[in-house]
Design an enzyme around this catalytic site. Structure first.
Site, mmCIF file in Angstrom:
data_model
loop_
_atom_site.group_PDB
_atom_site.id
_atom_site.type_symbol
_atom_site.label_atom_id
_atom_site.label_comp_id
_atom_site.label_asym_id
_atom_site.label_seq_id
_atom_site.Cartn_x
_atom_site.Cartn_y
_atom_site.Cartn_z
ATOM 1 C CG HIS A 1 -0.323 0.036 2.531
ATOM 2 N ND1 HIS A 1 0.337 -1.043 3.075
ATOM 3 C CD2 HIS A 1 -0.251 1.032 3.464
ATOM 4 C CE1 HIS A 1 0.781 -0.733 4.282
ATOM 5 N NE2 HIS A 1 0.448 0.518 4.531
ATOM 6 C CG HIS B 1 0.423 4.331 5.047
ATOM 7 N ND1 HIS B 1 -0.355 3.602 5.915
ATOM 8 C CD2 HIS B 1 -0.269 5.479 4.810
ATOM 9 C CE1 HIS B 1 -1.469 4.274 6.186
ATOM 10 N NE2 HIS B 1 -1.434 5.406 5.530
ATOM 11 C CG HIS C 1 4.086 -0.514 4.451
ATOM 12 N ND1 HIS C 1 4.185 -1.847 4.796
ATOM 13 C CD2 HIS C 1 3.581 0.116 5.548
ATOM 14 C CE1 HIS C 1 3.749 -2.019 6.030
ATOM 15 N NE2 HIS C 1 3.384 -0.842 6.511
ATOM 16 C CG HIS D 1 -4.173 -0.128 6.258
ATOM 17 N ND1 HIS D 1 -4.132 0.331 7.551
ATOM 18 C CD2 HIS D 1 -3.016 0.309 5.666
ATOM 19 C CE1 HIS D 1 -3.022 1.010 7.749
ATOM 20 N NE2 HIS D 1 -2.337 1.027 6.616
ATOM 21 C CG ASP E 1 0.103 -1.561 8.022
ATOM 22 O OD1 ASP E 1 0.586 -2.307 8.891
ATOM 23 O OD2 ASP E 1 0.586 -0.461 7.716
ATOM 24 C CD GLU F 1 1.218 -4.031 11.319
ATOM 25 O OE1 GLU F 1 1.096 -3.583 12.471
ATOM 26 O OE2 GLU F 1 2.114 -3.681 10.533
ATOM 27 C CG HIS G 1 5.424 -2.779 10.521
ATOM 28 N ND1 HIS G 1 4.282 -2.027 10.657
ATOM 29 C CD2 HIS G 1 6.383 -1.915 10.131
ATOM 30 C CE1 HIS G 1 4.532 -0.768 10.361
ATOM 31 N NE2 HIS G 1 5.801 -0.667 10.036
#
Length: 612
Positions: A68, A70, A73, A157, A178, A203, A415
């Site tokens: 994803h 973020h 990541h 998420h 996530d 995660e 994580h």
């Protein structure tokens, strides 16, 4: 088949710079390529020297998968691609590919403000990196090459987040990044097939967190905001430009509409608001069913009460709410506004739950009441500080639910922190059997893998062997002396077949490979006391069967499932399907079981036959 190897290059037992090297079936796959927001030197990137001491890594990595958008990541992806050197395929979902350039532009601006290195995230470097990305759709099977296959599943998420199933030959791995098993205001819950991978990599940052009602979290958040405004204060909410920002805007906008409030709400993202919201409208199909159905054109992201922010508004004496980047107060408008508002105890700072170590947000969360900046400027923290969970990440129950859903053989927690493993294991019920590992950055874990090969055999051979073993022991079966059926499989004309044990002598001690077979049988049962209408027949018949087999199988744990829809004994499940409309007194049953519990299943069917 070679073993499966997993090495975290970052975010092993910590948070930030998620990056893992997965080796399976002769292939090397990089899972995520994130950065740590708390550092401005080489520590912010994963340790790529583990792959090769220096130089490009194209020849060493078969593909890169990004879960994803973020930055923890995907933030190091341009650095890995354009500075280290990687020209291979990079996979992510379509929304993620559309949104990562916005995050990289924000990152470039933050680096300029902090006087950090911007070469790796320059406009041209990002463009070159994006060209190497292949966008994937959910449930789309992608063949990276002749052997390596990947498939994306919905992760909740944030918009576009995905869990990836990765397969090479008979080996398979699921990687989550996530994920969130609970729907929120605009996203649905994560879901994946019962794919039974060799390894689930997941995660675990919230593994020690027990679930709380999301509705209560929203109410607490709104109460803090409204109370602050009512006493004449200002509310600062540091956010990242994408993800939770849109969720918070939905919460605030709907509350303002409901309460008919006039306090101004500003989204301080330096003119990127319209661009980001346009993508949320474009990918409205990725939102939850209710959002998609009620806002087919993405109308919900046209916020009526939220306006763009101008720096001059900072000195405005009137109450206001400002959502400003960066989410960890490292730089950007959020840090500048914090400096201006920190001295006034009427004001309120609401921080997201995750702030990486080394960031200004983490220092404030840790209780610092005086902050010294690089220019020796000292700011006293007098405003009210509240830490609230805005991150839509699975908690302990969500992790267990995912494990139940995909049924892995091994689980690796990343994580997160070491103590999460023990808590997860202690909370896991006895029906979930798995090996759980938690790795440090740079530590390699090896998982033994077995070749899976489909077999062909005639059912009567298996049945006859079972009867031969059980003949000396009368029913009912007992847990003390189980039935173990031994057979021999041989290769015959490019296929595997099962031989009759009477043909092969002396093989039982030489073959010790467990085979798992799944069986299902349909059965009709006459129940004269059962009416043919309403939902009561199923319950009445099921209750009778539950009482019957609890009495017959005293040595076994006979139970009903959580929905009271099935009778369960070991792997044997007895489901009352529907009443037969043609014959009012007849009930349809479905019995499913694994071969290890064949003795129980056959005994149950024998009892049912006698009842009929």
């Amino acid at each position: 088949m070679p073993d499966i190897k997993l090495t975290p290059l970052g975010a092993g037992q910590d948070v930030g710079r998620s990056c893992l090297l997965l080796s399976m079936g002769g292939k090397n796959i990089m899972l995520d390529c994130g950065m740590h927001m708390g550092f401005n030197d080489e520590r912010r990137f994963p340790d790529f020297s583990y792959i090769v001491p220096e130089g490009p890594i194209t020849s060493h990595i078969d593909c890169v998968i990004i879960s994803h958008f973020h930055l923890e990541h995907c933030g190091a992806l341009p650095y890995m691609s354009e500075v280290i050197g990687f020209n291979g395929p990079i996979y992510m979902t379509r929304p993620t590919k559309a949104l990562v350039p916005i995050l990289y532009e924000e990152l470039r601006k933050l680096n300029l403000q902090n006087k950090g290195n911007t070469n790796y995230c320059s406009t041209q470097a990002v463009k070159n990196c994006i060209k190497k990305i292949t966008a994937v759709d959910l449930h789309q099977s992608i063949m990276v090459d002749n052997e390596l296959e990947i498939k994306a599943y919905y992760a909740g998420h944030v918009l576009g987040a995905a869990m990836f199933w990765i397969k090479v030959g008979s080996q398979s791995v699921v990687y989550t990044g996530d994920f969130n098993m609970n729907p929120d205001r605009h996203l649905g819950a994560a879901w994946i097939d019962k794919c039974q991978p060799d390894v689930l990599i997941t995660e675990s940052h919230y593994a020690t967190t027990n679930p709380t009602k999301k509705r209560c979290s929203d109410e607490d958040f709104l109460k803090y905001v409204h109370d602050c405004l009512s006493r004449g204060g200002k509310v600062l909410i540091p956010i990242f430009i994408l993800g939770r920002a849109q969720e918070l805007c939905l919460i605030l906008d709907q509350y303002w509409q409901k309460m008919n409030l006039t306090y101004p709400i500003y989204f301080a993202t330096e003119s990127l608001t319209e661009r980001t919201n346009s993508y949320y409208k474009m990918f409205i199909s990725w939102t939850n069913q209710q959002m998609h159905k009620s806002n087919p054109e993405g109308e919900a992201f046209e916020f009526k009460h939220i306006k763009s922010f101008h720096r001059s508004y900072t000195d405005d004496p009137e109450p206001m709410v400002v959502l400003a980047t960066n989410g960890m107060l490292q730089a950007g408008l959020s840090m500048q506004i914090f400096k201006e508002w920190a001295h006034d105890e009427k004001n309120l700072l609401i921080l997201p739950d995750i702030c990486e170590k080394g960031t200004l947000g983490h220092k404030i969360m840790s209780g610092a009441r005086e902050i010294q900046f690089r220019n020796n400027e000292i700011i006293k923290v007098l405003l009210q500080v509240e830490q609230m969970d805005f991150d839509a990440v699975a908690d302990l129950n969500g992790l267990i639910q995912l494990i139940e859903q995909c049924a892995p053989k091994n689980v690796v927690l990343v994580h997160g922190h070491h103590e999460h493993r023990q808590l997860l294991l202690s909370k896991t019920n006895k029906e979930i059997r798995f090996e759980c590992e938690i790795l440090s950055t740079g530590e390699t874990c090896v998982f033994e893998s077995f070749v899976r090969m489909p077999t062909e055999h005639e059912l009567h051979l298996f049945t006859n062997e079972h009867k031969r073993i059980c003949r000396a022991r009368g029913p009912p079966p007992t847990p003390i002396k189980r039935t173990n059926v031994f057979t021999v499989h041989v290769a015959e004309e490019k296929r595997i077949v099962m031989l009759n044990m009477n043909v092969v002598e002396g093989c039982k001690g030489n073959f010790n490979i467990e085979q798992t077979l799944n069986f299902r049988a349909k059965y009709n049962l006459d129940d004269p006391t059962t009416p043919s209408s309403s939902s009561e027949p199923k319950l009445k018949t099921l209750d009778k069967l539950f009482i019957l087999f609890r009495e017959k199988l005293k040595d076994w744990k006979v139970k009903l499932d959580e929905d009271n829809s099935k009778v369960i004994v070991e792997s044997v499940e007895l489901d009352v399907v529907v009443p037969d409309e043609k014959v009012p007194s007849r009930t349809n049953l479905t019995i499913s079981w694994k071969n290890r519990d064949d003795d129980i299943a056959r005994y149950i069917m024998e009892v049912l036959s006698n009842l009929s």
